[in-house]
Design a protein around this motif. Sequence first.
Motif, PDB file in Angstrom:
ATOM      1  N   GLY A   1       0.826  -1.196   0.000  1.00  9.64           N
ATOM      2  CA  GLY A   1       0.000   0.000   0.000  1.00  9.64           C
ATOM      3  C   GLY A   1       0.860   1.244   0.000  1.00  9.64           C
ATOM      4  N   ILE A   2       0.219   2.381  -0.314  1.00 10.24           N
ATOM      5  CA  ILE A   2       0.918   3.656  -0.419  1.00 10.24           C
ATOM      6  C   ILE A   2       0.208   4.683   0.455  1.00 10.24           C
ATOM      7  CG2 ILE A   2       1.592   5.527  -1.990  1.00 10.24           C
ATOM      8  CD1 ILE A   2       1.415   3.382  -4.265  1.00 10.24           C
ATOM      9  N   GLY A   3       0.970   5.360   1.304  1.00  3.28           N
ATOM     10  CA  GLY A   3       0.429   6.429   2.137  1.00  3.28           C
ATOM     11  C   GLY A   3       1.100   7.743   1.783  1.00  3.28           C
ATOM     12  N   ILE A   4       0.313   8.820   1.720  1.00  2.00           N
ATOM     13  CA  ILE A   4       0.835  10.108   1.274  1.00  2.00           C
ATOM     14  C   ILE A   4       0.406  11.208   2.236  1.00  2.00           C
ATOM     15  CG2 ILE A   4       0.973  11.741  -0.640  1.00  2.00           C
ATOM     16  CD1 ILE A   4       0.001   9.461  -2.484  1.00  2.00           C
ATOM     17  N   SER A   5       1.376  11.918   2.797  1.00  7.14           N
ATOM     18  CA  SER A   5       1.139  13.084   3.646  1.00  7.14           C
ATOM     19  C   SER A   5       1.330  14.329   2.795  1.00  7.14           C
ATOM     20  CB  SER A   5       2.113  13.077   4.829  1.00  7.14           C
ATOM     21  OG  SER A   5       2.100  14.314   5.508  1.00  7.14           O
ATOM     22  N   VAL A   6       0.324  15.203   2.787  1.00  4.40           N
ATOM     23  CA  VAL A   6       0.345  16.352   1.883  1.00  4.40           C
ATOM     24  C   VAL A   6       0.015  17.650   2.618  1.00  4.40           C
ATOM     25  CG1 VAL A   6      -0.389  14.921  -0.060  1.00  4.40           C
ATOM     26  CG2 VAL A   6      -2.100  16.147   1.265  1.00  4.40           C
ATOM     27  N   PRO A   7       0.536  18.784   2.120  1.00 10.37           N
ATOM     28  CA  PRO A   7       0.048  20.072   2.604  1.00 10.37           C
ATOM     29  C   PRO A   7      -1.329  20.342   1.998  1.00 10.37           C
ATOM     30  CG  PRO A   7       1.629  20.403   0.833  1.00 10.37           C
ATOM     31  CD  PRO A   7       1.600  18.921   1.115  1.00 10.37           C
ATOM     32  N   GLY A   8      -2.159  21.063   2.697  1.00 15.08           N
ATOM     33  CA  GLY A   8      -3.492  21.363   2.184  1.00 15.08           C
ATOM     34  C   GLY A   8      -4.561  20.508   2.811  1.00 15.08           C
ATOM     35  N   LYS A   9      -5.796  20.775   2.417  1.00 12.70           N
ATOM     36  CA  LYS A   9      -6.957  20.055   2.937  1.00 12.70           C
ATOM     37  C   LYS A   9      -7.225  18.825   2.084  1.00 12.70           C
ATOM     38  CE  LYS A   9     -11.161  21.736   2.297  1.00 12.70           C
ATOM     39  NZ  LYS A   9     -12.367  22.584   2.438  1.00 12.70           N
TER      40      LYS A   9
ATOM     41  N   SER B   1      -7.315  19.958  -1.650  1.00 13.79           N
ATOM     42  CA  SER B   1      -7.684  21.349  -1.905  1.00 13.79           C
ATOM     43  C   SER B   1      -6.573  22.235  -1.375  1.00 13.79           C
ATOM     44  CB  SER B   1      -8.997  21.710  -1.210  1.00 13.79           C
ATOM     45  OG  SER B   1     -10.067  20.930  -1.720  1.00 13.79           O
ATOM     46  N   PHE B   2      -6.251  23.266  -2.120  1.00  8.73           N
ATOM     47  CA  PHE B   2      -5.114  24.134  -1.812  1.00  8.73           C
ATOM     48  C   PHE B   2      -3.846  23.275  -1.922  1.00  8.73           C
ATOM     49  CE2 PHE B   2      -8.780  25.288   0.899  1.00  8.73           C
ATOM     50  CZ  PHE B   2      -9.255  26.338   0.122  1.00  8.73           C
ATOM     51  N   GLY B   3      -2.824  23.568  -1.265  1.00 10.44           N
ATOM     52  CA  GLY B   3      -1.609  22.760  -1.399  1.00 10.44           C
ATOM     53  C   GLY B   3      -0.421  23.458  -0.805  1.00 10.44           C
ATOM     54  N   GLY B   4      -0.687  24.462   0.028  1.00 11.07           N
ATOM     55  CA  GLY B   4       0.408  25.147   0.686  1.00 11.07           C
ATOM     56  C   GLY B   4       1.362  25.756  -0.321  1.00 11.07           C
ATOM     57  N   SER B   5       2.625  25.415  -0.209  1.00 11.66           N
ATOM     58  CA  SER B   5       3.659  25.945  -1.094  1.00 11.66           C
ATOM     59  C   SER B   5       3.687  25.234  -2.445  1.00 11.66           C
ATOM     60  CB  SER B   5       5.031  25.830  -0.426  1.00 11.66           C
ATOM     61  OG  SER B   5       5.294  24.480  -0.082  1.00 11.66           O
ATOM     62  N   LEU B   6       2.775  24.272  -2.649  1.00 16.51           N
ATOM     63  CA  LEU B   6       2.689  23.551  -3.922  1.00 16.51           C
ATOM     64  C   LEU B   6       1.270  23.709  -4.481  1.00 16.51           C
ATOM     65  CD1 LEU B   6       4.562  20.280  -2.864  1.00 16.51           C
ATOM     66  CD2 LEU B   6       5.500  22.212  -4.143  1.00 16.51           C
ATOM     67  N   PRO B   7       0.938  24.896  -4.998  1.00 17.31           N
ATOM     68  CA  PRO B   7      -0.439  25.162  -5.430  1.00 17.31           C
ATOM     69  C   PRO B   7      -0.933  24.243  -6.531  1.00 17.31           C
ATOM     70  CG  PRO B   7       1.060  26.913  -6.159  1.00 17.31           C
ATOM     71  CD  PRO B   7       1.812  26.070  -5.174  1.00 17.31           C
ATOM     72  N   PHE B   8      -0.017  23.623  -7.304  1.00 14.11           N
ATOM     73  CA  PHE B   8      -0.472  22.735  -8.374  1.00 14.11           C
ATOM     74  C   PHE B   8      -1.082  21.441  -7.838  1.00 14.11           C
ATOM     75  CE2 PHE B   8       4.177  21.850  -8.058  1.00 14.11           C
ATOM     76  CZ  PHE B   8       4.128  20.511  -7.673  1.00 14.11           C
ATOM     77  N   LEU B   9      -0.990  21.203  -6.529  1.00 12.41           N
ATOM     78  CA  LEU B   9      -1.645  20.035  -5.943  1.00 12.41           C
ATOM     79  C   LEU B   9      -3.154  20.241  -5.782  1.00 12.41           C
ATOM     80  CD1 LEU B   9       0.836  18.906  -3.127  1.00 12.41           C
ATOM     81  CD2 LEU B   9       0.422  17.805  -5.329  1.00 12.41           C
ATOM     82  N   ASP B  10      -3.599  21.489  -5.911  1.00 15.38           N
ATOM     83  CA  ASP B  10      -5.026  21.784  -5.755  1.00 15.38           C
ATOM     84  C   ASP B  10      -5.841  20.977  -6.767  1.00 15.38           C
ATOM     85  OD1 ASP B  10      -7.327  23.095  -4.770  1.00 15.38           O
ATOM     86  OD2 ASP B  10      -7.252  24.502  -6.446  1.00 15.38           O
TER      87      ASP B  10
ATOM     88  N   GLU C   1      -3.482  11.946   3.385  1.00 15.67           N
ATOM     89  CA  GLU C   1      -3.863  12.684   4.589  1.00 15.67           C
ATOM     90  C   GLU C   1      -3.115  14.004   4.664  1.00 15.67           C
ATOM     91  OE1 GLU C   1      -5.890  13.828   6.679  1.00 15.67           O
ATOM     92  OE2 GLU C   1      -6.281  11.915   7.700  1.00 15.67           O
ATOM     93  N   ASN C   2      -3.752  14.996   5.225  1.00 19.47           N
ATOM     94  CA  ASN C   2      -3.117  16.278   5.539  1.00 19.47           C
ATOM     95  C   ASN C   2      -1.903  16.057   6.437  1.00 19.47           C
ATOM     96  OD1 ASN C   2      -3.253  18.246   8.161  1.00 19.47           O
ATOM     97  ND2 ASN C   2      -3.258  19.426   6.261  1.00 19.47           N
ATOM     98  N   ASP C   3      -0.854  16.890   6.264  1.00 16.68           N
ATOM     99  CA  ASP C   3       0.405  16.634   6.973  1.00 16.68           C
ATOM    100  C   ASP C   3       0.281  16.695   8.489  1.00 16.68           C
ATOM    101  OD1 ASP C   3       0.022  19.394   6.892  1.00 16.68           O
ATOM    102  OD2 ASP C   3       1.815  19.790   5.694  1.00 16.68           O
ATOM    103  N   ALA C   4      -0.429  17.686   9.020  1.00 13.06           N
ATOM    104  CA  ALA C   4      -0.567  17.767  10.483  1.00 13.06           C
ATOM    105  C   ALA C   4      -1.379  16.596  11.029  1.00 13.06           C
ATOM    106  CB  ALA C   4      -1.208  19.092  10.885  1.00 13.06           C
ATOM    107  N   LYS C   5      -2.413  16.197  10.292  1.00 13.08           N
ATOM    108  CA  LYS C   5      -3.211  15.052  10.728  1.00 13.08           C
ATOM    109  C   LYS C   5      -2.411  13.755  10.598  1.00 13.08           C
ATOM    110  CE  LYS C   5      -7.817  17.043  10.175  1.00 13.08           C
ATOM    111  NZ  LYS C   5      -7.394  18.441  10.034  1.00 13.08           N
ATOM    112  N   SER C   6      -1.524  13.685   9.597  1.00 10.64           N
ATOM    113  CA  SER C   6      -0.640  12.526   9.489  1.00 10.64           C
ATOM    114  C   SER C   6       0.238  12.408  10.726  1.00 10.64           C
ATOM    115  CB  SER C   6       0.252  12.644   8.248  1.00 10.64           C
ATOM    116  OG  SER C   6      -0.477  12.433   7.074  1.00 10.64           O
ATOM    117  N   ALA C   7       0.803  13.534  11.142  1.00  7.42           N
ATOM    118  CA  ALA C   7       1.642  13.529  12.336  1.00  7.42           C
ATOM    119  C   ALA C   7       0.844  13.074  13.554  1.00  7.42           C
ATOM    120  CB  ALA C   7       2.234  14.916  12.569  1.00  7.42           C
ATOM    121  N   THR C   8      -0.408  13.496  13.631  1.00  4.25           N
ATOM    122  CA  THR C   8      -1.268  13.095  14.743  1.00  4.25           C
ATOM    123  C   THR C   8      -1.518  11.597  14.719  1.00  4.25           C
ATOM    124  OG1 THR C   8      -2.360  15.256  14.582  1.00  4.25           O
ATOM    125  CG2 THR C   8      -3.449  13.571  15.906  1.00  4.25           C
TER     126      THR C   8
END
Length: 306
Positions: A58-66, A75-84, A101-108
Motif C-alpha cells: 500500500g501507499i500512504g501520502i502526507s500532503v500540505p493542504g486540505k 484542496s489548496f496545497g500550501g507551497s505547492l499550489p499545483f496540488l489543488d 492525509e493532511n500533513d498535520a493530521k498525518s503527524a497526529t
Amino acid sequence: MKTYLAFDIGGTKLKYALINNQGQMLKKYSEDTVKTSQADFLNRFNEIIQNFKTQISGIGISVPGKVDTKNQKISFGGSLPFLDGVSFNDSLDTQLPIFVENDAKSATLAEMWQGSLSNISNGVMLVLGTAIGSGIVLNHQLVYGSNQQAGEVSFMSYGQFDKEHLMGGKSSAVALIQDIAQHYQLDNIDDGPKVFELITNNKTYAVKQFREFCRNVALLIHNMQTVLDVDCYVIGGGISRQKIVVAGINQAFDDLRSENDFVNNTLMKPQIVSSKLYNEANLFGAVSRFEMNFNQTQDFKKVGNI
C-alpha cells in the motif's frame, strides 16, 4: 510481514520511506520536490512507485493542504499550489490501495499509532513549523469537522485579525529561528542548532524571543483547553527535539495560570509533552491507517482493504 511506501510531500523536499506493519522504518529517502509542473511532479511520483511496486502492499501520502475524506482529493496545497484538485487515486499508475492525509493530521495519526498519543483517549498534536498545524483526538478518534478543517489553529486570532496577529505567525518556529539568526547576523538564518545554542547560552535577545514564542504557544494551549478539555498536548516538528522547547512551553503555561487564581484553581492542567517521532511523524502517519482500525472514511475502507 507487510511493507508500505510512505510519502511526505514538502515544499522543498520530497521524503519517502519503506515502513513495515510493525512500525519499523526500513529505508528512508529524500530528494528535492519537483515543482516545475503538476505533470512533472506526478511523473516523478510514479517513477518512485514503480521502483518499489514489488515490495509494497500500500501507499500512504502526507500532503500540505486540505484532504477530502470521501474522495481523498486535495484542496489548496500550501507551497505547492499545483496540488489543488489532485486525486492520487486517479493520478497514480498503480492498483495498490492509497491513503492520503493532511500533513498535520498525518503527524497526529503517527503519534496515535506508536507515539505520545498511543495511550491517550483525548489529546491534541501541535506541529510547530512555518506555521502551526494541529490534530485533535477525542475518544481516540481523529476529528475532521464538517469541512475537514478541524484543528486549523494557525487561523486563530491573537487579538487582531490581520496576518501578523494570527496564531500561525505568532507561533511560527521558523520565524523564531530566522528572527534570532538575523539579529545575531548568522551566516545561515535557518541554523536552528546555532540559534538554540544562543538561547541556552542566555543571550539576551535570543532568550527574550524564545520566551515570547513559548508564551504564545502556551496561550494557544490554554484557549484550546477551555473548549476541548483533553488530557495531553503533544509538541511536534523538528524544533521539538530541543528539550528546552517543551520545558519552556510548560513553564510559560504555569506562568500564565499563576496570573489568574480563578483560572488556576478551576481548570485542570493538561500534560504538555514532546513528540516521539519528530520529523518522521508524517511518514509514519501516512501509512498508519493500514494498521489502525479507524475506518473513518468510506473511501479508505474501499481502497484500503488489504
